[in-house]
Design a protein around this motif. Structure first.
Motif, mmCIF file in Angstrom:
data_model
loop_
_atom_site.group_PDB
_atom_site.id
_atom_site.type_symbol
_atom_site.label_atom_id
_atom_site.label_comp_id
_atom_site.label_asym_id
_atom_site.label_seq_id
_atom_site.Cartn_x
_atom_site.Cartn_y
_atom_site.Cartn_z
ATOM 1 N N ASP A 31 36.251 14.215 -93.993
ATOM 2 C CA ASP A 31 36.173 15.056 -95.250
ATOM 3 C C ASP A 31 37.189 15.223 -95.377
ATOM 4 O O ASP A 31 37.898 15.734 -95.125
ATOM 5 N N ARG A 32 37.502 14.850 -97.206
ATOM 6 C CA ARG A 32 38.253 15.840 -97.612
ATOM 7 C C ARG A 32 39.184 17.086 -97.636
ATOM 8 O O ARG A 32 40.269 17.653 -97.226
ATOM 9 N N ALA A 53 28.491 11.637 -98.380
ATOM 10 C CA ALA A 53 28.836 10.613 -98.882
ATOM 11 C C ALA A 53 30.143 10.065 -99.046
ATOM 12 O O ALA A 53 30.881 8.446 -98.385
ATOM 13 N N ASP A 54 31.349 10.270 -99.596
ATOM 14 C CA ASP A 54 32.743 9.327 -98.712
ATOM 15 C C ASP A 54 33.349 9.960 -97.868
ATOM 16 O O ASP A 54 34.532 8.922 -97.460
ATOM 17 N N ALA A 55 33.544 10.771 -96.428
ATOM 18 C CA ALA A 55 32.900 10.826 -95.454
ATOM 19 C C ALA A 55 32.921 9.349 -94.376
ATOM 20 O O ALA A 55 33.647 8.878 -93.899
ATOM 21 N N TYR A 56 31.486 9.159 -94.519
ATOM 22 C CA TYR A 56 30.689 8.218 -94.092
ATOM 23 C C TYR A 56 31.898 7.293 -95.016
ATOM 24 O O TYR A 56 31.617 5.891 -93.574
ATOM 25 N N ARG A 57 31.284 6.427 -95.288
ATOM 26 C CA ARG A 57 32.410 5.849 -96.506
ATOM 27 C C ARG A 57 33.885 5.371 -95.782
ATOM 28 O O ARG A 57 34.071 4.495 -95.149
ATOM 29 N N ALA A 58 34.473 6.072 -95.655
ATOM 30 C CA ALA A 58 35.617 6.900 -95.028
ATOM 31 C C ALA A 58 35.967 6.494 -94.234
ATOM 32 O O ALA A 58 36.556 5.500 -92.333
ATOM 33 N N GLU A 59 35.015 6.765 -93.064
ATOM 34 C CA GLU A 59 34.620 6.696 -91.165
ATOM 35 C C GLU A 59 34.342 5.456 -90.943
ATOM 36 O O GLU A 59 35.641 4.755 -89.942
ATOM 37 N N LEU A 60 33.707 5.026 -92.304
ATOM 38 C CA LEU A 60 33.531 3.243 -91.447
ATOM 39 C C LEU A 60 34.584 2.708 -92.392
ATOM 40 O O LEU A 60 35.325 1.719 -91.842
ATOM 41 N N GLN A 61 35.704 2.678 -93.057
ATOM 42 C CA GLN A 61 37.104 2.233 -93.364
ATOM 43 C C GLN A 61 37.738 1.741 -92.264
ATOM 44 O O GLN A 61 38.152 1.279 -92.646
ATOM 45 N N ALA A 62 38.348 3.565 -91.958
ATOM 46 C CA ALA A 62 38.679 3.710 -91.087
ATOM 47 C C ALA A 62 38.679 2.455 -89.710
ATOM 48 O O ALA A 62 39.137 2.393 -89.155
ATOM 49 N N PHE A 63 37.333 2.548 -89.040
ATOM 50 C CA PHE A 63 36.887 1.801 -88.543
ATOM 51 C C PHE A 63 37.262 0.472 -88.381
ATOM 52 O O PHE A 63 38.214 -0.142 -87.465
#
Ligand SMILES: NC(=O)c1ccc[n+]([C@@H]2O[C@H](COP(=O)([O-])OP(=O)(O)OC[C@H]3O[C@@H](n4cnc5c(N)ncnc54)[C@H](O)[C@@H]3O)[C@@H](O)[C@H]2O)c1
Length: 333
Positions: free
Chosen positions: A130-131, A283-293
């Motif tokens: 999360d930002r 929403a943004d954090a869920y996307r970012a965590e999968l993107q990081a994975f």
């Protein structure tokens, strides 16, 4: 692994359906191949035509698919100790929702199995992406508030169905676990002892499985800092979540109340709309965590947060649960 990562999902409930929607577009370098759910849910999804991808019979069928490189384990918490080691044995990279397992013993067994298999692993503590939380961590790590002395973390959410809570492990395992991880992440310190209290103010049925809907956990950190994690299944005005870290030079606060940067002025007052659910707020954090994975897999880097982070969080949740039941401080190893 540099090509597009093929994903299988175990569970398409409240959280799994959202992960599926992210893997179908917003997460770059990923492709949703198939999913599996329990038989009743499968009938429902097939009947309504709302399955986001092909559904296979069970986890074995999913693990047998050569086009599935990685799995998202988003089944009920009580099944993680079964699904995660089997995914590891099948050689799949694993993104698992919290908690790692439903007991500390099982969590250590799961971690041992995953380590032995050598597959990449990431746990779903999305607040780290999360930002607001990420910026707070950066500021603290830069020394902007000096020496960390105290943290206050709060999560209030709407109560999920009692049937979900029955197998969730309880308030500290299911909800406050995010605050326990955030406390470690933000302060950069380990929790060394906890004292917890709880009450039931919302749902009397929780007594049937010795759970609570309001809880306060006092945290002591290895460096002497103190903290409090406050959580409840009561959120009359929508999802309510914040953290405040105090240091010798100042404090950092992260909170996002508004759904829109818009205020309604009327009838002698001012109102703003709030996020109603975690999928909106994060929403943004869920996307970012999968993107990081996905990015970690494609670059052959170790994903984070990792097995140690997953283990520390369940150890704190377990200690808090025991403290609440036994009415005493519990020290962590
Ligand atoms: N990170 C977060 O903010 C967050 C938020 C909500 C839930 N979660 C976690 O996600 C996980 C799932 O929670 P949920 O709220 O989506 O649960 P849910 O009950 O809504 O969905 C569970 C899903 O698992 C499936 N399932 C059940 N048994 C199965 C089996 N044997 N094989 C395959 N699939 C099976 C069900 O059919 C369903 O699709 C939990 O671990 C929970 O703690 C995390």
């Amino acid at each position: 692994m540099t090509a597009e990562v093929g994903f299988g999902i175990i569970g398409l409930g409240r959280m799994g359906a959202f992960h599926a929607s992210l893997l179908r577009g917003p997460v770059k370098g990923a492709r949703l191949v198939a999913a599996t759910v329990d038989p009743g849910h499968r009938q429902l999804l097939l009947g309504s035509g709302q399955a986001p991808c092909p559904l296979v019979d069970d986890v074995d069928a999913l693990f047998a698919m050569p086009t599935v490189d990685a799995v998202v384990v988003v089944s009920p918490a009580s099944l993680h100790h079964d699904h995660i080691p089997r995914a590891a044995a099948a050689g799949k990279a694993i993104f698992a929702e919290k908690p790692l397992a439903d007991s500390v013993e099982r969590a250590h067994a799961v971690a041992d199995d995953v380590r032995r298999s050598g597959v990449p692993f990431q746990i779903g503590f999305q607040r780290r992406f999360d930002r607001g939380y990420a910026r707070a961590r950066e500021l603290i790590a830069e020394g902007a508030i000096g020496k960390v002395e105290m943290i206050r973390a709060l999560t209030c959410d709407r109560m999920p169905p009692v049937e979900f809570l029955r197998t969730s492990g309880g308030l500290f395992w299911d909800l406050a676990i995010h605050d326990f991880d955030a406390a470690r992440f933000l302060t950069g310190e380990e929790v060394s002892a906890v004292f917890a209290v709880g009450s039931i103010a919302v749902e009397p049925q929780l007594t049937e499985f010795d759970d609570i809907d309001h809880g306060i956990v006092t945290l002591r950190f290895a460096n002497g800092a103190l903290g409090v994690a406050q959580s409840s299944w009561r959120a009359p005005a929508g999802y309510d979540i914040r953290a405040e870290v105090h240091g010798s030079l100042g404090k950092v606060v992260t909170e996002v109340d508004e759904k829109y940067p818009t205020h309604l002025y009327r009838d002698g007052g001012v109102s703003q709309e709030r996020h109603d659910q975690f999928v909106e707020r994060f929403a943004d954090a869920y996307r970012a965590e999968l993107q990081a994975f996905v990015d970690a897999l494609r670059a052959d880097r170790d994903p984070s947060p990792n097995l140690d982070d997953a283990l520390r969080a369940v150890e704190i949740a377990d200690a808090a649960t025991r403290s609440r039941r036994e009415g005493r401080w519990i020290e962590l190893a």
